[in-house]
Design a protein around this motif. Structure first.
Motif: not given
Length: 121
Positions: A54-60, A69-79, A97-104
């Motif tokens: 998913h993606h967030h267009d605004h701060g939160r 413990k959560i890892d936010v993993v970007e599509q490119d693998g950076s964490t 912009p144009n990025t997606m991530h998942k929360d692990v």
């Protein structure tokens, strides 16, 4: 079986109990509140079941109800590694912009957070 459940004070039929148990192993979002300024949801992040990309267009603001413990993993693998303590508040900026991530969830138990996303910058 129903008598046995009733004798123990369990009001759920056994089939429904299985559904409740199964849902505890899923990562999910539960909408809480939304208006023109903010969007609020509760995220439950189970160990071994990341939230979908998913993606967030605004701060939160992240407010852990049950930390971990959560890892936010970007599509490119950076964490990004995060340790969130229950009852504290954390700021996460909008995503590039144009990025997606998942929360692990990389901890040993379920993490539950309230997320307050600002709709305006």
């Amino acid at each position: 079986m129903r008598r046995w459940c009733a004798a123990l004070g369990i009001g759920l039929p056994v089939a429904a109990l299985g559904v409740v148990i199964a849902q505890q192993n899923l990562s999910q979002r539960f909408p809480q509140f939304e208006n023109e300024d903010v969007k609020v949801w509760r995220s439950v992040i189970a160990t071994g079941t990341p939230l979908p990309l998913h993606h967030h267009d605004h701060g939160r603001v992240i407010i852990p109800l049950k930390g971990g413990k959560i890892d936010v993993v970007e599509q490119d693998g950076s964490t990004e590694h995060h340790v969130w303590e229950a009852g504290k508040a954390y700021w996460l900026p909008k995503n590039a912009p144009n990025t997606m991530h998942k929360d692990v969830n990389v901890g040993g138990s379920q993490v539950v957070v309230m997320v307050v996303e600002l709709k305006k910058d």
